[in-house]
Motif scaffolding. Structure first.
Motif, PDB file in Angstrom:
ATOM      1  N   HIS A 105      41.931  25.792  66.130  1.00  0.00           N
ATOM      2  CA  HIS A 105      41.696  24.361  66.370  1.00  0.00           C
ATOM      3  C   HIS A 105      40.234  23.975  66.182  1.00  0.00           C
ATOM      4  CE1 HIS A 105      41.242  26.597  70.076  1.00  0.00           C
ATOM      5  NE2 HIS A 105      40.560  25.619  70.619  1.00  0.00           N
ATOM      6  N   PHE A 106      39.331  24.953  66.053  1.00  0.00           N
ATOM      7  CA  PHE A 106      37.936  24.657  65.785  1.00  0.00           C
ATOM      8  C   PHE A 106      37.630  24.636  64.286  1.00  0.00           C
ATOM      9  CE2 PHE A 106      37.248  26.755  70.098  1.00  0.00           C
ATOM     10  CZ  PHE A 106      37.124  25.544  70.752  1.00  0.00           C
ATOM     11  N   ALA A 107      38.621  24.940  63.466  1.00  0.00           N
ATOM     12  CA  ALA A 107      38.414  24.964  62.020  1.00  0.00           C
ATOM     13  C   ALA A 107      38.311  23.553  61.459  1.00  0.00           C
ATOM     14  CB  ALA A 107      39.557  25.704  61.340  1.00  0.00           C
ATOM     15  N   GLY A 108      37.512  23.413  60.422  1.00  0.00           N
ATOM     16  CA  GLY A 108      37.378  22.152  59.692  1.00  0.00           C
ATOM     17  C   GLY A 108      37.845  22.335  58.265  1.00  0.00           C
ATOM     18  N   ASP A 109      37.935  21.258  57.520  1.00  0.00           N
ATOM     19  CA  ASP A 109      38.398  21.326  56.141  1.00  0.00           C
ATOM     20  C   ASP A 109      37.576  22.324  55.330  1.00  0.00           C
ATOM     21  OD1 ASP A 109      40.455  19.554  56.464  1.00  0.00           O
ATOM     22  OD2 ASP A 109      39.340  17.813  55.719  1.00  0.00           O
ATOM     23  N   ASN A 110      38.280  23.117  54.543  1.00  0.00           N
ATOM     24  CA  ASN A 110      37.712  24.117  53.627  1.00  0.00           C
ATOM     25  C   ASN A 110      37.187  25.365  54.322  1.00  0.00           C
ATOM     26  OD1 ASN A 110      38.143  22.412  51.319  1.00  0.00           O
ATOM     27  ND2 ASN A 110      36.327  21.247  51.957  1.00  0.00           N
ATOM     28  N   ASP A 111      37.345  25.468  55.630  1.00  0.00           N
ATOM     29  CA  ASP A 111      36.916  26.685  56.318  1.00  0.00           C
ATOM     30  C   ASP A 111      37.805  27.857  55.896  1.00  0.00           C
ATOM     31  OD1 ASP A 111      34.939  25.304  57.585  1.00  0.00           O
ATOM     32  OD2 ASP A 111      35.835  25.368  59.581  1.00  0.00           O
ATOM     33  N   VAL A 112      37.232  29.052  55.993  1.00  0.00           N
ATOM     34  CA  VAL A 112      37.918  30.274  55.572  1.00  0.00           C
ATOM     35  C   VAL A 112      38.503  30.975  56.794  1.00  0.00           C
ATOM     36  CG1 VAL A 112      37.672  32.487  54.403  1.00  0.00           C
ATOM     37  CG2 VAL A 112      36.338  30.512  53.631  1.00  0.00           C
ATOM     38  N   ILE A 113      39.779  31.321  56.710  1.00  0.00           N
ATOM     39  CA  ILE A 113      40.494  31.934  57.825  1.00  0.00           C
ATOM     40  C   ILE A 113      40.862  33.370  57.466  1.00  0.00           C
ATOM     41  CG2 ILE A 113      42.517  31.779  59.316  1.00  0.00           C
ATOM     42  CD1 ILE A 113      40.535  29.407  59.555  1.00  0.00           C
ATOM     43  N   TRP A 114      40.432  34.312  58.311  1.00  0.00           N
ATOM     44  CA  TRP A 114      40.766  35.725  58.102  1.00  0.00           C
ATOM     45  C   TRP A 114      41.111  36.353  59.460  1.00  0.00           C
ATOM     46  CZ3 TRP A 114      37.933  40.404  59.308  1.00  0.00           C
ATOM     47  CH2 TRP A 114      38.492  41.562  58.739  1.00  0.00           C
ATOM     48  N   GLY A 115      42.384  36.248  59.842  1.00  0.00           N
ATOM     49  CA  GLY A 115      42.851  36.870  61.063  1.00  0.00           C
ATOM     50  C   GLY A 115      42.954  35.967  62.274  1.00  0.00           C
ATOM     51  N   THR A 116      42.508  34.752  62.153  1.00  0.00           N
ATOM     52  CA  THR A 116      42.529  33.810  63.271  1.00  0.00           C
ATOM     53  C   THR A 116      43.964  33.419  63.634  1.00  0.00           C
ATOM     54  OG1 THR A 116      40.391  32.938  62.592  1.00  0.00           O
ATOM     55  CG2 THR A 116      41.711  31.520  63.979  1.00  0.00           C
ATOM     56  N   GLY A 117      44.146  32.978  64.880  1.00  0.00           N
ATOM     57  CA  GLY A 117      45.455  32.530  65.318  1.00  0.00           C
ATOM     58  C   GLY A 117      45.404  31.211  66.069  1.00  0.00           C
ATOM     59  N   VAL A 118      46.563  30.625  66.242  1.00  0.00           N
ATOM     60  CA  VAL A 118      46.707  29.387  67.010  1.00  0.00           C
ATOM     61  C   VAL A 118      46.549  29.692  68.498  1.00  0.00           C
ATOM     62  CG1 VAL A 118      48.393  27.639  67.745  1.00  0.00           C
ATOM     63  CG2 VAL A 118      48.184  28.242  65.318  1.00  0.00           C
ATOM     64  N   ASN A 119      45.924  28.778  69.213  1.00  0.00           N
ATOM     65  CA  ASN A 119      45.848  28.837  70.673  1.00  0.00           C
ATOM     66  C   ASN A 119      46.958  27.958  71.229  1.00  0.00           C
ATOM     67  OD1 ASN A 119      45.208  28.475  73.431  1.00  0.00           O
ATOM     68  ND2 ASN A 119      43.028  28.747  73.038  1.00  0.00           N
ATOM     69  N   GLY A 120      47.934  28.582  71.884  1.00  0.00           N
ATOM     70  CA  GLY A 120      49.082  27.837  72.366  1.00  0.00           C
ATOM     71  C   GLY A 120      48.775  26.829  73.447  1.00  0.00           C
ATOM     72  N   LYS A 121      47.577  26.900  74.032  1.00  0.00           N
ATOM     73  CA  LYS A 121      47.189  25.946  75.077  1.00  0.00           C
ATOM     74  C   LYS A 121      46.684  24.623  74.504  1.00  0.00           C
ATOM     75  CE  LYS A 121      44.201  28.786  76.919  1.00  0.00           C
ATOM     76  NZ  LYS A 121      43.194  29.395  77.825  1.00  0.00           N
ATOM     77  N   VAL A 122      46.414  24.615  73.205  1.00  0.00           N
ATOM     78  CA  VAL A 122      45.755  23.464  72.588  1.00  0.00           C
ATOM     79  C   VAL A 122      46.778  22.592  71.866  1.00  0.00           C
ATOM     80  CG1 VAL A 122      44.017  22.753  70.895  1.00  0.00           C
ATOM     81  CG2 VAL A 122      43.599  24.746  72.363  1.00  0.00           C
ATOM     82  N   ASP A 123      46.701  21.314  72.096  1.00  0.00           N
ATOM     83  CA  ASP A 123      47.645  20.374  71.506  1.00  0.00           C
ATOM     84  C   ASP A 123      47.520  20.343  69.982  1.00  0.00           C
ATOM     85  OD1 ASP A 123      48.532  17.397  70.710  1.00  0.00           O
ATOM     86  OD2 ASP A 123      49.503  17.970  72.584  1.00  0.00           O
ATOM     87  N   VAL A 124      48.646  20.124  69.336  1.00  0.00           N
ATOM     88  CA  VAL A 124      48.682  20.059  67.878  1.00  0.00           C
ATOM     89  C   VAL A 124      47.690  19.034  67.342  1.00  0.00           C
ATOM     90  CG1 VAL A 124      50.139  19.480  65.901  1.00  0.00           C
ATOM     91  CG2 VAL A 124      51.078  20.825  67.787  1.00  0.00           C
ATOM     92  N   SER A 125      47.511  17.921  68.052  1.00  0.00           N
ATOM     93  CA  SER A 125      46.631  16.844  67.584  1.00  0.00           C
ATOM     94  C   SER A 125      45.175  17.266  67.478  1.00  0.00           C
ATOM     95  CB  SER A 125      46.739  15.639  68.528  1.00  0.00           C
ATOM     96  OG  SER A 125      46.277  15.976  69.834  1.00  0.00           O
ATOM     97  N   GLU A 126      44.807  18.352  68.144  1.00  0.00           N
ATOM     98  CA  GLU A 126      43.416  18.809  68.085  1.00  0.00           C
ATOM     99  C   GLU A 126      43.121  19.640  66.842  1.00  0.00           C
ATOM    100  OE1 GLU A 126      41.476  20.154  71.589  1.00  0.00           O
ATOM    101  OE2 GLU A 126      42.854  19.088  72.920  1.00  0.00           O
TER     102      GLU A 126
END
Length: 276
Positions: free
Chosen positions: A81-102
């Motif tokens: 949820h801290f990612a912004g457009d064009n950021d690179v993701i390698w192994g990161t996961g969703v935090n289930g506590k954080v709302d989809v809108s974030e």
């Protein structure tokens, strides 16, 4: 279940950490990982810097070097949820506590994710995600061969999640490993156990990376089960089962052994960000 905005504001630990190497005045790759607001380090999240730095060093690169483009990379942690457009993701996961809108990004450069639940979340948003799974902390024994060895001295250790640390202290449990110790000390202490009981996801991951049986213990309802299920499913298993006491964990025994291909995750590392 997602937390309300009111509850999230009470949880200081849900706020973002500062990105690493933010003071550089030239184009570079920022590695984003979470840190507590009090200035301490949570060993699991800090492993992001450790592992990315080691992979780069093995390939004659460093985090704080000039690159042709400014980019931000996210590796270990439930920090999508801290990612912004064009950021690179390698192994990161969703935090289930954080709302989809974030999750405000509309496009990402995804090389690998923690597990299939995160992949499904992103693909439902129209983002392409390769079927490459695994928390990069699983790479520790491959990146540091011979550095850390199993040396069973205790029948078990307990590794609480950072949010559970105060509760664990009140329970006066034996053989507790604090997640705010140095990453290397945490790894060394985990490897002194015959069995690992952890509410810390990375307590479980480090144990399993080195072939030590581990059981998830749920001291509180603070942590959403999403990240545990995501990790287990990404390593060839089903939904997580948990104990609520040390005695119950000892009776349950370890989770089924993970299935993990380190080569596939290593090959997905975005070294091109430094080499292009």
């Amino acid at each position: 279940m997602f937390l309300s905005d009111k509850i999230k504001k009470r949880l200081a630990f849900t706020k973002p950490a500062e990105p690493v190497s933010r003071d550089l005045n030239f184009d570079h790759v920022k590695l984003y990982y979470w840190k507590p607001l009090d200035g301490s380090l949570n060993f699991g999240d800090h492993l992001s810097k450790v592992i990315v730095s080691k992979i780069l060093a093995d390939r004659n690169h460093l985090l704080d070097e000039e690159t042709k483009r400014q980019r931000t990379m996210l590796a270990i942690g439930s920090v999508l949820h801290f990612a912004g457009d064009n950021d690179v993701i390698w192994g990161t996961g969703v935090n289930g506590k954080v709302d989809v809108s974030e999750h405000t990004f509309t496009n990402l450069d995804v090389r690998a994710v923690r597990g299939p639940l995160t992949r499904e979340f992103l693909m439902n948003r129209g983002i392409a995600v390769p079927e490459v799974y695994g928390d990069p902390a699983l790479l520790l024994p491959h990146l540091f061969p011979g550095r850390f060895q199993k040396n069973a001295q205790k029948p078990y250790v307990v590794v609480p999640n950072l949010h559970d640390l105060k509760i664990v202290k009140t329970l006066r449990l034996e053989n507790v490993i604090s997640p705010v110790w140095g990453w290397n000390k945490c790894v060394e202490e985990i490897l002194k156990a015959e069995f690992v009981i952890a509410s810390s996801l990375h307590g479980l991951i480090i144990a399993e990376a080195y072939g030590i049986p581990a059981c998830y213990i749920r001291f509180t309802e603070t942590e959403n089960l999403f990240k545990y299920n995501d990790y287990l499913m990404g390593t060839g298993r089903g939904e997580v089962e948990f104990a609520t006491t040390v005695a119950e964990a000892l009776k349950m025994g370890g989770m089924p052994a993970p299935t993990f291909d380190p080569t596939k995750l290593l090959n997905a590392f975005p070294i091109d960000l430094w080499e292009k």
